[in-house]
Design a protein around this motif. Structure first.
Motif, PDB file in Angstrom:
ATOM      1  N   ARG A  59       0.757  -1.147  -0.229  1.00 53.98           N
ATOM      2  CA  ARG A  59       0.123  -0.161  -0.341  1.00 53.98           C
ATOM      3  C   ARG A  59       1.167   0.998  -0.060  1.00 53.98           C
ATOM      4  O   ARG A  59       0.531   2.396  -1.107  1.00 53.98           O
ATOM      5  CB  ARG A  59      -0.993   0.078   1.264  1.00 53.98           C
ATOM      6  N   GLY A  60       1.812   1.220   0.476  1.00 54.34           N
ATOM      7  CA  GLY A  60       2.753   2.219   1.347  1.00 54.34           C
ATOM      8  C   GLY A  60       3.493   2.315  -1.018  1.00 54.34           C
ATOM      9  O   GLY A  60       3.483   4.031  -1.053  1.00 54.34           O
ATOM     10  N   ALA A  61       3.383   1.616  -1.621  1.00 56.65           N
ATOM     11  CA  ALA A  61       4.469   1.943  -2.267  1.00 56.65           C
ATOM     12  C   ALA A  61       2.872   2.519  -3.592  1.00 56.65           C
ATOM     13  O   ALA A  61       3.623   3.505  -4.554  1.00 56.65           O
ATOM     14  CB  ALA A  61       4.624   0.322  -3.153  1.00 56.65           C
ATOM     15  N   VAL A  62       1.917   1.854  -3.037  1.00 65.30           N
ATOM     16  CA  VAL A  62       0.676   2.262  -4.712  1.00 65.30           C
ATOM     17  C   VAL A  62       0.329   4.171  -4.012  1.00 65.30           C
ATOM     18  O   VAL A  62       0.513   4.907  -4.683  1.00 65.30           O
ATOM     19  CB  VAL A  62       0.026   1.454  -4.078  1.00 65.30           C
ATOM     20  N   VAL A  63       0.711   3.770  -2.424  1.00 66.56           N
ATOM     21  CA  VAL A  63       0.503   5.800  -1.506  1.00 66.56           C
ATOM     22  C   VAL A  63       1.597   6.579  -2.947  1.00 66.56           C
ATOM     23  O   VAL A  63       1.541   7.617  -3.147  1.00 66.56           O
ATOM     24  CB  VAL A  63       0.590   5.648  -0.849  1.00 66.56           C
ATOM     25  N   VAL A  64       3.090   5.970  -2.230  1.00 64.47           N
ATOM     26  CA  VAL A  64       4.172   7.572  -3.277  1.00 64.47           C
ATOM     27  C   VAL A  64       3.799   7.394  -4.861  1.00 64.47           C
ATOM     28  O   VAL A  64       4.060   8.147  -5.159  1.00 64.47           O
ATOM     29  CB  VAL A  64       5.389   6.025  -3.099  1.00 64.47           C
ATOM     30  N   LEU A  65       3.518   5.968  -5.704  1.00 65.84           N
ATOM     31  CA  LEU A  65       3.021   5.841  -7.462  1.00 65.84           C
ATOM     32  C   LEU A  65       2.283   7.061  -6.798  1.00 65.84           C
ATOM     33  O   LEU A  65       1.885   8.275  -8.185  1.00 65.84           O
ATOM     34  CB  LEU A  65       2.565   5.037  -7.852  1.00 65.84           C
ATOM     35  N   LEU A  66       0.915   6.617  -6.568  1.00 63.34           N
ATOM     36  CA  LEU A  66       0.019   8.542  -6.926  1.00 63.34           C
ATOM     37  C   LEU A  66       0.293   9.656  -6.178  1.00 63.34           C
ATOM     38  O   LEU A  66      -0.099  10.221  -7.275  1.00 63.34           O
ATOM     39  CB  LEU A  66      -1.302   7.667  -5.551  1.00 63.34           C
ATOM     40  N   ASN A  67       1.068  10.193  -5.589  1.00 69.57           N
ATOM     41  CA  ASN A  67       1.846  11.146  -5.559  1.00 69.57           C
ATOM     42  C   ASN A  67       2.793  11.681  -6.071  1.00 69.57           C
ATOM     43  O   ASN A  67       2.587  12.614  -6.952  1.00 69.57           O
ATOM     44  CB  ASN A  67       2.254  11.429  -3.865  1.00 69.57           C
ATOM     45  N   THR A  68       3.679  10.532  -7.254  1.00 71.58           N
ATOM     46  CA  THR A  68       4.044  10.964  -7.775  1.00 71.58           C
ATOM     47  C   THR A  68       3.498  11.451  -9.138  1.00 71.58           C
ATOM     48  O   THR A  68       3.805  12.422 -10.205  1.00 71.58           O
ATOM     49  CB  THR A  68       5.382   9.325  -7.926  1.00 71.58           C
ATOM     50  N   LEU A  69       2.308  10.757  -9.002  1.00 70.70           N
ATOM     51  CA  LEU A  69       1.465  10.850 -10.502  1.00 70.70           C
ATOM     52  C   LEU A  69       1.165  11.996 -11.017  1.00 70.70           C
ATOM     53  O   LEU A  69       0.747  12.288 -11.893  1.00 70.70           O
ATOM     54  CB  LEU A  69       0.648   9.980 -10.586  1.00 70.70           C
ATOM     55  N   MET A  70       0.703  12.747  -9.741  1.00 65.42           N
ATOM     56  CA  MET A  70       0.912  13.908  -9.629  1.00 65.42           C
ATOM     57  C   MET A  70       1.000  14.833 -10.274  1.00 65.42           C
ATOM     58  O   MET A  70       0.955  16.029 -10.181  1.00 65.42           O
ATOM     59  CB  MET A  70       0.003  14.559  -8.142  1.00 65.42           C
ATOM     60  N   GLY A  71       2.437  14.496 -10.249  1.00 67.68           N
ATOM     61  CA  GLY A  71       3.893  15.631 -11.198  1.00 67.68           C
ATOM     62  C   GLY A  71       3.410  15.471 -13.046  1.00 67.68           C
ATOM     63  O   GLY A  71       5.042  15.404 -13.369  1.00 67.68           O
ATOM     64  N   LEU A  72       2.725  14.616 -13.251  1.00 66.07           N
ATOM     65  CA  LEU A  72       2.477  13.840 -14.830  1.00 66.07           C
ATOM     66  C   LEU A  72       3.142  15.326 -15.208  1.00 66.07           C
ATOM     67  O   LEU A  72       2.604  16.481 -15.782  1.00 66.07           O
ATOM     68  CB  LEU A  72       1.701  13.454 -15.154  1.00 66.07           C
ATOM     69  N   PRO A  73       4.429  15.216 -16.042  1.00 65.67           N
ATOM     70  CA  PRO A  73       4.415  15.779 -17.433  1.00 65.67           C
ATOM     71  C   PRO A  73       3.187  16.103 -17.895  1.00 65.67           C
ATOM     72  O   PRO A  73       3.609  15.341 -19.484  1.00 65.67           O
ATOM     73  CB  PRO A  73       5.969  15.337 -18.113  1.00 65.67           C
ATOM     74  N   PRO A  74       2.388  16.998 -18.332  1.00 62.65           N
ATOM     75  CA  PRO A  74       1.665  17.540 -19.202  1.00 62.65           C
ATOM     76  C   PRO A  74       1.858  17.266 -20.949  1.00 62.65           C
ATOM     77  O   PRO A  74       1.243  16.337 -21.609  1.00 62.65           O
ATOM     78  CB  PRO A  74       1.392  19.269 -19.357  1.00 62.65           C
ATOM     79  N   VAL A  75       2.712  17.495 -21.222  1.00 67.34           N
ATOM     80  CA  VAL A  75       3.486  16.852 -22.511  1.00 67.34           C
ATOM     81  C   VAL A  75       3.686  15.702 -22.918  1.00 67.34           C
ATOM     82  O   VAL A  75       3.590  15.023 -24.426  1.00 67.34           O
ATOM     83  CB  VAL A  75       5.106  18.014 -23.289  1.00 67.34           C
ATOM     84  N   ALA A  76       4.307  14.909 -22.023  1.00 64.57           N
ATOM     85  CA  ALA A  76       4.188  13.412 -22.502  1.00 64.57           C
ATOM     86  C   ALA A  76       2.293  12.633 -22.401  1.00 64.57           C
ATOM     87  O   ALA A  76       2.727  11.696 -22.972  1.00 64.57           O
ATOM     88  CB  ALA A  76       4.843  12.894 -20.550  1.00 64.57           C
ATOM     89  N   ILE A  77       1.961  12.901 -21.569  1.00 57.40           N
ATOM     90  CA  ILE A  77       0.755  12.768 -21.612  1.00 57.40           C
ATOM     91  C   ILE A  77       0.056  13.582 -22.765  1.00 57.40           C
ATOM     92  O   ILE A  77      -0.458  12.169 -23.341  1.00 57.40           O
ATOM     93  CB  ILE A  77       0.249  13.402 -20.526  1.00 57.40           C
TER      94      ILE A  77
END
Length: 235
Positions: A59-77
């Protein structure tokens, strides 16, 4: 040297006169961003709540991943969705590229992790407070999620507004999948970039003023909802 004072004067005249092109761009921006935030909330709020109350290995890794995805690069998306919606992509048959629908999808992908991560924090705090009571009443996970989402509605509204602020200011991904086509996919951010490159500062300034005003209104609304939530908590 450009006449900046004249550009500001023209910008305010465009706003005061309700210029047709200006109104169309603003309305399309609002339609795209509101639709994207609604889609992001439909996915992000239950997802964040589920992660908040669930206990499982990793679960901790999922939370870290979710928080990391908050900074997704718009141009990459934008690039990723361009490949998905292009003629050679898996959804190319739908013909969504360079349409408002593609722009909504791009903004929704960017905003969903933000909504889910912020909602997780809100619901986790509530769950700590309500956990014993919910257990004593024999409430299952699904009802618990629904109950916590309802009780945290004021705080979650601020989450949605934060997502809207992120969506309305987005330019990188929407210009890739939307194409900045006049009267079709031209929104405030892409129009500002285009008009500035053309040297037409009046329209760019008018849109910038409206965008800043919207940001201020969103921040004011967030503060109002937080105050309402605080009063409701102590009522």
């Amino acid at each position: 040297m450009q006449d900046f004072a004249g550009a500001f004067r023209l910008a305010f005249e465009l706003i005061a006169g309700g210029d047709d092109a200006l109104v169309d761009i603003v309305l399309l921006s609002l339609r795209v961003s509101v639709s994207a935030v609604l889609a992001a909330c439909a996915v992000g709020l239950p997802l964040g709540a589920a992660i908040a109350i669930a206990r499982f290995p990793g679960r901790g890794a999922v939370v870290v991943l979710l928080n990391t995805l908050m900074g997704l690069p718009p141009v990459a998306i934008g690039l990723l969705l361009y490949m998905v919606f292009s003629n050679a992509g898996p959804l190319g048959v739908l013909g969504l590229l360079y349409t408002p629908t593609a722009m909504i999808a791009a903004q929704a992908v960017l905003v969903t992790p933000i909504v889910a991560a912020l909602a997780r924090q809100v619901i986790e705090d509530l769950h700590t407070e309500y956990d014993e009571q919910l257990r004593s009443l024999g409430v299952g996970p699904v009802r618990a999620i629904a109950t916590l989402l309802w009780d945290g509605r004021y705080s979650l509204l601020t989450v949605a507004l934060a997502g809207f602020g992120r969506a309305i200011a987005e330019v990188g991904s929407v210009i890739i999948v939307g194409g900045n086509i006049a009267n079709v996919t031209r929104v405030m951010t892409t129009a500002i970039a285009l008009e500035t490159s053309k040297g037409d500062l009046a329209l760019a300034l008018a849109l910038g003023i409206i965008l800043i005003t919207l940001s201020m209104l969103i921040n004011a609304a967030v503060m109002a909802f937080r105050a309402t939530a605080a009063r409701a908590a102590y009522a």
